[in-house]
Design an enzyme around this catalytic site. Structure first.
Site, PDB file in Angstrom:
ATOM      1  N   SER A 267       0.702  -1.418   0.188  1.00 38.74           N
ATOM      2  CA  SER A 267       0.114  -0.133  -0.034  1.00 38.74           C
ATOM      3  C   SER A 267       0.702   1.117  -0.200  1.00 38.74           C
ATOM      4  CB  SER A 267      -0.960  -0.082   1.524  1.00 38.74           C
ATOM      5  OG  SER A 267      -0.272  -0.496   2.265  1.00 38.74           O
TER       6      SER A 267
ATOM      7  N   LYS B 123       0.392   5.067   6.684  1.00 34.48           N
ATOM      8  CA  LYS B 123      -0.129   5.690   5.972  1.00 34.48           C
ATOM      9  C   LYS B 123       0.104   6.940   5.684  1.00 34.48           C
ATOM     10  CE  LYS B 123      -3.309   2.791   4.665  1.00 34.48           C
ATOM     11  NZ  LYS B 123      -2.692   1.542   3.636  1.00 34.48           N
TER      12      LYS B 123
END
Length: 288
Positions: A92, A163
């Protein structure tokens, strides 16, 4: 002290020792011992010789075990309060982070009044925002896993995520403009860290980040489950600041990828949100 004469080798040409005068002999003659200055006898202080006996030092395996245990405890304390390695399990955050990377997270970055900024890569606990609250499991198994994860020897908990911060409290984040770019507080953002071939988002959204929370997204947008996926969930995909574990500082493994994280300049031109707030409220659609 033993005062009996000691046999020593003597050069035949050297004169014999002078006879001892009984009137001056005090019975405490000293004999020079090689390697000791001024004929002083070696020290026999019990404090200096104690510990030479293996029985007094204890088994070597015990000392080794205690030293190893102390090192593990020290590492756990450091990983809990200062810096902790994390194993990257997914794609990701490519190309910034790759599967199998060991990421060192600075846990002091936000401990003294500082807060996450736009562009920071952060690790956070997604409980209550990205994943629902989980029932308590086996405490022993959980403790062992947490210890291994703290040392970077096991994958992080399924509630831990890494993230990039795209919006902070008060920001309005919109995707996408006519050129397919994200804008923050009305300013278009060029994102050089995106995975090659990825668009900023395949799903449009227009949200205002509540105070004390973050809007976060992965660098590999087509492979990232992030704030976009939870627009319809409790919290609207926002991550509370107090759930942030720390800021990514170093890639420490493998050696070929050993590097420090540098601050991105992608958000330098983004203005602060208006003090009175944005004129429109948050709205958006789910991320397929």
């Amino acid at each position: 002290m033993d005062t009996e004469a000691q046999h020593t080798e003597r050069d035949p040409s050297s004169p014999a020792d002078p006879p001892v005068d009984p009137a001056t002999d005090d019975g405490s003659r000293s004999v020079r011992v090689p390697g000791t200055p001024d004929g002083d006898a070696p020290s026999e202080d019990p404090e200096e010789t104690s510990g030479d006996d293996p029985a007094e030092r204890g088994p070597s395996w015990l000392r080794t075990g205690l030293t190893g245990a102390a090192c593990v405890v020290l590492l756990l304390l450091v990983s809990h309060f200062v810096a902790q390695p994390f194993l990257i399990p997914s794609r990701s955050m490519e190309p910034t982070l790759q599967v199998g990377d060991r990421l060192l997270v600075n846990k002091l970055a936000y401990r003294f009044g500082n807060e996450p900024a736009r562009g920071d890569v952060v690790v956070f606990d997604g409980t209550g925002s990205f994943v629902p609250e989980q029932p308590a499991g086996n405490p022993v198994t959980g403790l062992l896993h947490d210890a291994a994860a703290s040392l970077g020897l096991a994958a992080p908990d399924e509630t831990d995520f890494v993230k990039r911060v795209v919006g902070t409290g008060g920001d309005r984040v919109v995707c996408c403009d006519t050129d397919g770019r994200i804008s923050v507080n009305g300013t278009r953002v060029e994102e050089p860290y995106l995975a090659p071939g990825d668009r900023p988002s395949d799903v449009p959204f227009d949200i205002v980040v509540p105070p004390g929370t973050l809007w976060v997204m992965g660098d590999h947008r087509s492979q990232s489950s992030d704030s976009r996926d939870h627009l319809g969930s409790p919290g609207g995909g926002m991550v509370p600041v107090d759930r942030v574990v720390g800021r990514a500082a170093w890639i420490v493994w493998p050696v070929g990828r050993w590097t420090a994280f540098e601050r991105t300049g992608a958000y330098d031109s983004v203005p602060a949100p208006p003090a009175a707030g944005h004129p429109t409220g948050p709205r958006g659609s789910g991320h397929g």
